[in-house]
Design an enzyme around this catalytic site. Structure first.
Site, short mmCIF file in Angstrom:
data_model
loop_
_atom_site.label_atom_id
_atom_site.label_comp_id
_atom_site.label_asym_id
_atom_site.label_seq_id
_atom_site.Cartn_x
_atom_site.Cartn_y
_atom_site.Cartn_z
N PRO A 10 0.98 -1.21 -0.21
CA PRO A 10 0.25 0.13 0.06
C PRO A 10 1.13 0.59 0.01
O PRO A 10 2.11 1.16 0.68
CB PRO A 10 -1.03 -0.06 1.51
CG PRO A 10 0.13 -1.11 2.02
CD PRO A 10 0.58 -2.07 1.20
N ASN A 11 0.12 2.43 -0.48
CA ASN A 11 0.65 3.77 -1.07
C ASN A 11 2.54 3.61 -1.79
O ASN A 11 3.06 5.10 -1.85
CB ASN A 11 1.42 4.04 0.16
CG ASN A 11 -0.60 4.00 0.93
OD1 ASN A 11 -1.64 4.79 0.68
ND2 ASN A 11 -0.46 4.31 2.17
N ARG A 18 5.22 10.99 -2.58
CA ARG A 18 5.09 10.44 -1.17
C ARG A 18 6.02 10.82 -0.53
O ARG A 18 7.30 10.67 -0.50
CB ARG A 18 4.30 9.29 -1.09
CG ARG A 18 4.49 8.76 0.44
CD ARG A 18 4.29 7.61 0.63
NE ARG A 18 3.79 7.31 1.73
CZ ARG A 18 4.15 5.92 1.60
NH1 ARG A 18 4.67 4.43 1.41
NH2 ARG A 18 4.20 5.28 3.30
N TYR A 23 11.04 8.94 1.47
CA TYR A 23 11.44 7.74 0.56
C TYR A 23 12.04 7.68 -0.63
O TYR A 23 12.22 6.91 -2.11
CB TYR A 23 9.96 6.80 0.19
CG TYR A 23 8.83 7.26 1.03
CD1 TYR A 23 9.52 5.45 1.77
CD2 TYR A 23 8.18 7.78 1.75
CE1 TYR A 23 8.33 5.41 3.07
CE2 TYR A 23 7.44 6.62 3.26
CZ TYR A 23 7.80 5.79 3.95
OH TYR A 23 7.17 5.09 4.79
N ASN A 74 8.15 -5.44 -0.31
CA ASN A 74 7.57 -4.27 0.89
C ASN A 74 5.84 -4.79 0.97
O ASN A 74 5.52 -3.68 -0.53
CB ASN A 74 7.56 -3.00 -0.33
CG ASN A 74 8.24 -2.11 0.44
OD1 ASN A 74 7.60 -1.70 1.69
ND2 ASN A 74 8.95 -1.27 0.65
N ALA A 77 2.87 -0.69 5.49
CA ALA A 77 2.63 -0.34 6.79
C ALA A 77 1.87 -2.22 7.03
O ALA A 77 2.19 -2.20 7.96
CB ALA A 77 0.85 0.52 6.44
N GLU A 98 12.02 -8.87 2.57
CA GLU A 98 11.19 -8.16 3.31
C GLU A 98 12.20 -6.87 2.74
O GLU A 98 13.52 -6.47 2.76
CB GLU A 98 11.57 -8.13 4.68
CG GLU A 98 10.40 -7.08 5.42
CD GLU A 98 10.49 -6.87 6.99
OE1 GLU A 98 10.97 -8.43 7.87
OE2 GLU A 98 10.02 -6.01 7.05
N HIS A 100 12.02 -2.52 2.64
CA HIS A 100 11.75 -1.49 3.11
C HIS A 100 12.61 -0.16 2.36
O HIS A 100 13.96 -0.75 2.83
CB HIS A 100 11.19 -0.97 4.25
CG HIS A 100 10.85 -2.30 5.05
ND1 HIS A 100 9.13 -1.88 4.43
CD2 HIS A 100 10.88 -2.95 6.01
CE1 HIS A 100 8.83 -2.64 6.04
NE2 HIS A 100 9.72 -3.84 6.61
N ARG A 107 12.16 5.46 12.92
CA ARG A 107 11.17 6.23 12.40
C ARG A 107 10.55 5.44 13.95
O ARG A 107 10.80 5.20 14.94
CB ARG A 107 10.88 5.16 11.45
CG ARG A 107 11.75 6.00 10.19
CD ARG A 107 11.10 5.57 8.29
NE ARG A 107 9.62 6.76 8.56
CZ ARG A 107 8.93 6.18 7.29
NH1 ARG A 107 8.85 5.30 6.61
NH2 ARG A 107 7.77 7.10 7.25
C1 DQA Z 1 7.83 1.88 4.51
C2 DQA Z 1 8.15 1.70 5.38
C3 DQA Z 1 6.74 1.45 6.56
O1 DQA Z 1 6.54 1.82 7.82
C4 DQA Z 1 5.55 2.20 5.58
O2 DQA Z 1 4.40 2.41 6.15
C5 DQA Z 1 5.09 2.27 4.10
C6 DQA Z 1 6.86 2.05 3.68
C7 DQA Z 1 9.31 1.56 3.60
O3 DQA Z 1 9.56 0.87 2.29
O4 DQA Z 1 10.20 2.56 4.20
O5 DQA Z 1 4.48 2.20 3.46
O6 DQA Z 1 7.54 -0.09 3.93
#
Ligand code: DQA
Length: 150
Positions: A10-11, A18, A23, A74, A77, A98, A100, A107
């Site tokens: 998501p996102n 964003r 990021y 990835n 959240a 995994e 990120h 954070r």
């Molecule tokens: C994320 C880190 C997560 O905490 C966050 O909710 C994201 C992006 C990252 O790629 O740094 O959406 O996965």
């Protein structure tokens, strides 16, 4: 030829727009191009897919079984609370790395916990978009090694 699936949760479709201070400024299309380019250099096949929906990610992970040799994930959240995604990873018996983009440990406290980490092969965080390329390299080496051992 090894086949890998890269899942952006998501996102992550909004990366580039964003919170660029967290990021980075590179858009998701360009990140995906770089992933595809590295896959080509590594001589592996790679599908890149994004979803904002937990159930769709569970479905995609289930479908990965038998189709792919490994997954770069990835989970955004969902990483921090989705037991459904964790259970899907545990169920498919595929190596999942995994990723990120940001350094989740530098954070907010709620980002320090990953419910998926214990069922993943390993993880990469805080190295920006390059984390996806490193994950793909690690998976390629892992699968090559497993094949040699067989
Ligand atoms: C994320 C880190 C997560 O905490 C966050 O909710 C994201 C992006 C990252 O790629 O740094 O959406 O996965």
């Amino acid at each position: 030829m090894s086949r890998f699936l890269v899942i952006h949760g998501p996102n992550l479709n909004l990366v580039g727009i964003r919170e660029p201070g967290i990021y980075g400024a590179m858009g998701i299309q360009e990140i995906n191009q770089r992933i595809a380019q590295r896959a080509e250099e590594l001589g592996v096949d790679c599908e890149i897919w994004q979803s904002n929906h937990e159930g769709e990610i569970v479905d995609k992970l289930q479908q990965a079984r038998g189709t792919y040799d490994g997954v770069v994930l990835n989970a955004g959240a969902y990483t921090h609370y989705s037991i459904a995604i964790r259970d899907a990873i545990a169920a498919i018996c595929l190596p999942v790395v995994e990723v990120h983009i940001s350094n989740v440990h530098a954070r907010e406290e709620f980002r320090h916990r990953s419910v998926i980490a214990p069922v993943c092969l390993g993880g990469i965080f805080g190295l920006g978009w390059r984390g996806y390329l490193l994950a793909l390299e690690a998976l390629t080496a892992e699968i090559d090694e497993r094949r040699m051992e067989q």
